[in-house]
Design an enzyme around this catalytic site. Sequence first.
Site, PDB file in Angstrom:
ATOM      1  N   ASP A 193      -6.164  23.567 -35.553  1.00 14.46           N
ATOM      2  CA  ASP A 193      -7.042  24.626 -35.046  1.00 14.46           C
ATOM      3  C   ASP A 193      -8.516  24.273 -35.287  1.00 14.46           C
ATOM      4  O   ASP A 193      -8.842  23.385 -36.082  1.00 14.46           O
ATOM      5  CB  ASP A 193      -6.679  25.933 -35.776  1.00 14.46           C
TER       6      ASP A 193
ATOM      7  N   ASP B  75      -5.512  32.767 -27.243  1.00  9.61           N
ATOM      8  CA  ASP B  75      -5.031  33.715 -28.246  1.00  9.61           C
ATOM      9  C   ASP B  75      -4.533  34.998 -27.599  1.00  9.61           C
ATOM     10  O   ASP B  75      -4.003  35.870 -28.278  1.00  9.61           O
ATOM     11  CB  ASP B  75      -6.157  34.066 -29.229  1.00  9.61           C
TER      12      ASP B  75
HETATM   13  C1  DGJ Z   1      -6.821  30.957 -33.985  1.00  9.68           C
HETATM   14  C2  DGJ Z   1      -5.584  30.526 -33.258  1.00  9.68           C
HETATM   15  O1  DGJ Z   1      -5.827  30.428 -31.895  1.00  9.68           O
HETATM   16  C3  DGJ Z   1      -4.461  31.505 -33.597  1.00  9.68           C
HETATM   17  O2  DGJ Z   1      -3.322  31.179 -32.858  1.00  9.68           O
HETATM   18  C4  DGJ Z   1      -4.205  31.448 -35.058  1.00  9.68           C
HETATM   19  O3  DGJ Z   1      -3.714  30.188 -35.424  1.00  9.68           O
HETATM   20  C5  DGJ Z   1      -5.482  31.777 -35.818  1.00  9.68           C
HETATM   21  N1  DGJ Z   1      -6.568  30.947 -35.403  1.00  9.68           N
HETATM   22  C6  DGJ Z   1      -5.265  31.603 -37.297  1.00  9.68           C
HETATM   23  O4  DGJ Z   1      -6.432  31.748 -37.988  1.00  9.68           O
END
Ligand code: DGJ
Length: 795
Positions: A483, A556
């Site tokens: 990430d 997300d």
């Molecule tokens: C952002 C990601 O896109 C989410 O899927 C998740 O992993 C969060 N970060 C966790 O902090």
Amino acid sequence: MKDMIKQYGNYFQLDTSNTTYSFRVTQTKHLEHLYYGEKIKIDSEDEADFLYEKHEFAAGNTVLYNNDNVNLTLEDERLEFSSYGKGDIREPFVIVTGEDGLFTSDFLFKEAKITKGKEKFKTLPGSYDMAEGVDHLEVILLDDNAKIELQLHYFVYEDTDVITRSAKIVNRNEDKSICVERLMSTQLDLDADDYVLTTFNGAWAREMEKHEFKVTAGKHVNSSYTGTSSSRANPFIMLSKENTTEDFGEVYAFNLIYSGNHYEAVECASNHKLRVVTGINPTNFMFKIAAGEVFEAPEAVMTYSAKGFNEMSHNMHEFVREHITRGKYKYANRPILINSWEASYFDFNESKLLKLAKAAKDVGIELFVLDDGWFGKRDNDKCSLGDWFENTQKLPNGLEGLANKINALGLDFGLWVEPEMVNVDSELYRIHPEWCVSHPDKPHSEGRNQRILDLSNDEVVSYIIEAMTKVFSSANIKYVKWDMNRIFSDYYSNALAQRGVFAQKELSHRYVMGLYKIMEELTRRFPDILFEGCSAGGNRFDLGILSYFPQIWASDDTDAIYRVGAQNNYSYGYPQSCYTAHVSACPNHQTLRETPLDTRFNVAAFASFGYECNLCDMSKEELDEIKEQIEIYKKYRQVFLYGDFYRYDRKNTDNLYQWIVVSKDKTTAVGMILQKLVNANTTFNMFKLKGLENDRKYLFTNRVIKQNIKNFGDLINTQSPIHIKNKSFLQHLVSKFVSMPGETEVYLSSGSAFMKGGVKLTQAYGATGYNDKVRYFQDFSSKMYFIEEKIIEEN
Ligand code: DGJ
């Protein structure tokens, strides 16, 4: 072996299976672009005469290139690349400044080499060729008095109708350095003709909105300045004729193998010619090149189709699958996963995770992913990034203990990391505050309470490689979600400070090069791990990342009604195996929208697939349905992931989406139709299949799904012997035993009939009656169809 690049005197022609690209060296030794489009046959320099633009006298108020050529103004030529200061006042391809401060340049043809095969870039990822070696044209140009060489590289991927281009600047001075202020990756000068530019813009949780602009005058720029390729403007763009549809018409498409600040400008200049340039964003960019050194621009990807957007996408998909993604998972079945994020966010312990894993195993899930919150003292997003050791309060047996227990349940184990970042509240920051990107004199502008580690610093790069090696070796880890949750601000690198005043302008590009070093090394050390890219969802969805990680978390926002549009739009430039999609809970956590469980599956299945919800809180009916979904996905997984993906025209409506994926051998296909909002008395839909073999016979069936009586509210009383009040306990009770039928669709016919005639689906519910021949197709409804070849024995 065929030669896809030909040189006839001063004429160069690059052919793919269905396209031709050509240019020539002019008398003045510039490169005049001649043609890019459907394949044409030219067998000599003379036969290309008609393609040259005929200039006798230059127009008024333009600058002549020189007095020997009163016909030539560079402003009015279609050029393969354009430098600055010799009359072409459109978007330049290259700007280089010497130590003397001069930045007018004039790169002239020196030589060209046609070879096979592709060397790896030194600093950036690139496409890779097939066994016999991709056809490569290198054109070397020289600015003689500045002693700067410009190399243009062309690679012809015949099989996918893709041509890639890149450029290099070589400083041929013996003792002077030069500064590259702009070096684009490709330039395409077209005769303007009503082109429509399509870009994909958005934001966090709203990635990939499609926007169209008619470019008739002036300039349109699609770019990012976030430090990443960004959810604001994906680097993939298209240029099409106004009437182009999914299956008809002309379209060019461009992408860039780069994960940082990018720039795509489309300029319709005063001469009505259209210029496209793509490359690194020149805003706040400079790169000093010492004598004898080389600067590489990222590789740009171009394709052309005369048969609409679907064919263009197929070119891009095949190119990405074959020449960008690599490693073990290139064509492998991607595991169906359960991700802990939306199931429990930061609030978990080992036993909670194991319960979720057990529920996942029971429905057929294959991989358990532990998302954020497992390290340092991370119970929220304010601390611990950088402290890559287990939180033993949550995980008393560490990652290894948890992974072993998950493995014992029969699931593989995967882990989330965010290695490029640090929280101020972390041990790493306390030891190395100088390792992060942060302005020395200004208060830091925070993003998600975290700061960016300075990947232009080799020490930081090595640290991340070793820290992650330790984590990835600490347990039986089969998958990693990588990430990166904030964008750049407060540009300043302590490491670059020693390199002089303008070195800070190298930071963004050096960061990306540092990132690639890390990804290259870790994917080399861990070839069996399936890596998934992520950047607050789709904030870094690009071909640079896909050169190392075969899949990326697309957004997300897991809401199926948003996702259907986002996945539809990703599919223009990227194959479905590259974006991941999860079935999540309802009300959806991003939109609070309720959508049927089958619709959530029907959308997510056309991607690398998984679940992200608390299965432990689900009803038996929901878990039974999920079990069935997983069986379907497993049965058709190869087609969902790697089949040819077709979109359908949506005739200016955002309401109805249709997709079909067809296996390469054309024996199997899966289709999907989704409606956002219902309109009473619009009950007929047709599914015109695509991609099948004309003469083969196929069986078309649907997933028969019984409908809950609750979906019909008090209308159920038109059939019920007892009165059932809507939303009552009685309704709930009856719904456990009685359901409404679902429609059945079974048709056997030939591929040509299905494709030309189209399947007239059963009538949708339209307020006048419901039975087992009526399709429940209300708000947010969708249907999945299966198409299998049927071998009919002839007597
Ligand atoms: C952002 C990601 O896109 C989410 O899927 C998740 O992993 C969060 N970060 C966790 O902090």
